[in-house]
Design an enzyme around this catalytic site. Structure first.
Site: not given
Ligand code: ADP
Length: 404
Positions: A10, A100, A188, A247, A389
């Site tokens: 990732n 990913r 996501h 964010r 994940e």
């Protein structure tokens, strides 16, 4: 005799996270997916760098620091990892690498084996995710050059959302803009796919209409019907929707026009503001880290948490409308799994939907890190589930490369 291992990568803007799994076909794997062998990450690859790796049973494999003038950079970090893996893996050898990849566009709705043609497709998506797509692709390219025989797989954050109806993916823009690829993609997705895979096993049955709240540094919400995405709070980029660590989440696009037109900010400055200086960090002026804010008495910290929760409450209402009702709510990722105060406040905001928090079950789930947190008769069930994940990427990649 060696056994094959799958490495999951990732690659982010300032870190390279990795894990390795014993290869297992989906039918051989247990309910938790392929067995993890090790995990770790190299941080701040462009400043002073730090690498740490540990085995699945918690044994430290490496702890290393580099001063800024010797930091390995992205390429060096991956080269370092490839050199170290054979020592760490013992009887296992690296048989494949799964990545990913943030953006799969409209075309990639499932994991794909990488070759130069697929890589060219993914390169064409860089303009849609210029801050996130390049790192993953650079790692793929580096491996193609240094280990061309190694099988590589891409797993996409957008793929899970390709089931959304056209109306949920559309912006009210003219077709010539939509045709550029300006539409809602959602992100996501690897976390959501993992959670969706767990829904059928939850007892008592969680029903068909679920909202999953992935609340980490990045935060989003996904409405699922029968385990498939029907709407998401994130859109064209991972900037939309909920308040995040740094964010801003949902913002009137007129604010961007105002900042450029009236405040003289250039595009890069606005980008920096919206991605790096907003959200929990921007509102609190203190930190993007929920633990720091929760521990602070500063009213700005409480205001930031209040806005974070308020926006989640409104998004739940919006997604429940998209679903035509709600049967279950799932909390996952760092804040979702570990912040009992945030969960409690969100459950209170969703009480009007028929969600009744069970304080005892909630306290128990806080200790265990998972479980049902609503009263037995609650019309909407709420659950805490850990995010995984990397484990999901390993599951998808093993299913593709070593089908049953
Ligand atoms: P990422 O999106 O980078 O994968 P995580 O899913 O690890 O992030 O979530 C990071 C967030 O989770 C941070 O805001 C962190 O403060 C928060 N978090 C982790 N543990 C706790 C905790 N015990 N209480 C409150 N927040 C927590």
């Amino acid at each position: 005799m060696t056994s094959p291992a799958l490495v999951v990568l990732n690659a982010g803007s300032s870190s390279l996270k990795f894990s390795a799994y014993a290869v297992a076909t989906p039918t051989q794997s247990d309910a938790n997916g392929p067995q993890r062998l090790l995990t770790g990450q190299v941080d701040a690859v462009n400043g002073a760098a730090h690498a740490r790796a540990e085995s699945a049973d918690g044994r430290l494999l490496e702890e290393r620091h580099w001063p800024p003038d010797q930091a390995p950079g992205h390429e060096g970090a991956l080269a370092h990892l490839l050199a170290a893996l054979p020592h760490w893996l013992g009887e296992h050898t690296v048989a494949a690498v799964a990545h990913r990849v943030v953006h799969g566009g409209m075309h990639y709705s499932a994991p794909v084996r990488l070759d130069t043609a697929v890589l060219a497709d993914l390169d064409a998506l860089v303009p849609l995710a210029p801050l996130h797509q390049p790192q993953g692709l650079a790692a793929i390219r580096q491996l193609m050059a240094t280990a061309p025989a190694l099988a590589q797989v891409a797993c996409f954050d957008t793929a899970f959302h390709t089931t959304q109806p056209a109306v949920a993916q559309a912006y009210a823009l003219p077709p010539q803009i939509t045709d550029l690829g300006v539409r809602r993609y959602g992100f996501h997705g690897l976390s959501y796919a993992h959670i969706a895979s767990r829904l059928p096993s939850l007892r008592p049955s969680v029903g068909l209409r679920t909202i999953v709240l992935h609340l980490g540094n990045g935060a989003s919400a996904c409405a699922m019907r029968n385990g498939e995405s029907v709407a998401s709070s994130m859109g064209f980029t991972a900037l939309d929707g909920l308040v995040m660590g740094s964010r801003c989440g949902a913002l009137d696009p007129g604010v961007v026009l105002y900042l450029i037109d009236q405040q003289g900010m250039d595009v890069r400055a606005v980008e920096h503001l919206l991605y790096q200086q907003s959200g929990l960090l921007g509102v609190s002026g203190l930190s993007a880290d929920m633990r720091v804010l929760q521990a602070s008495n500063d009213p700005r910290a409480q205001a930031a948490i209040g806005l974070f929760v308020y926006r989640i409450g409104r998004e739940i209402g919006s997604l429940a409308a998209a679903l035509g009702g709600l049967d279950s709510l799932v909390f996952t990722a760092g804040i979702g799994q570990h912040s009992a105060p945030v969960r409690q406040a969100v459950c209170e905001a969703a009480a009007w939907l028929g969600l009744a928090l069970d304080p005892e079950a909630h306290a128990e789930a806080a200790v265990r890190g998972e479980g049902c947190i609503t009263r037995p008769g609650s019309r909407v069930q709420a659950w805490v589930l850990p995010a995984d994940e990397e484990g999901w990427i390993a599951f998808e990649a093993c299913g593709l490369l070593w089908p049953a």
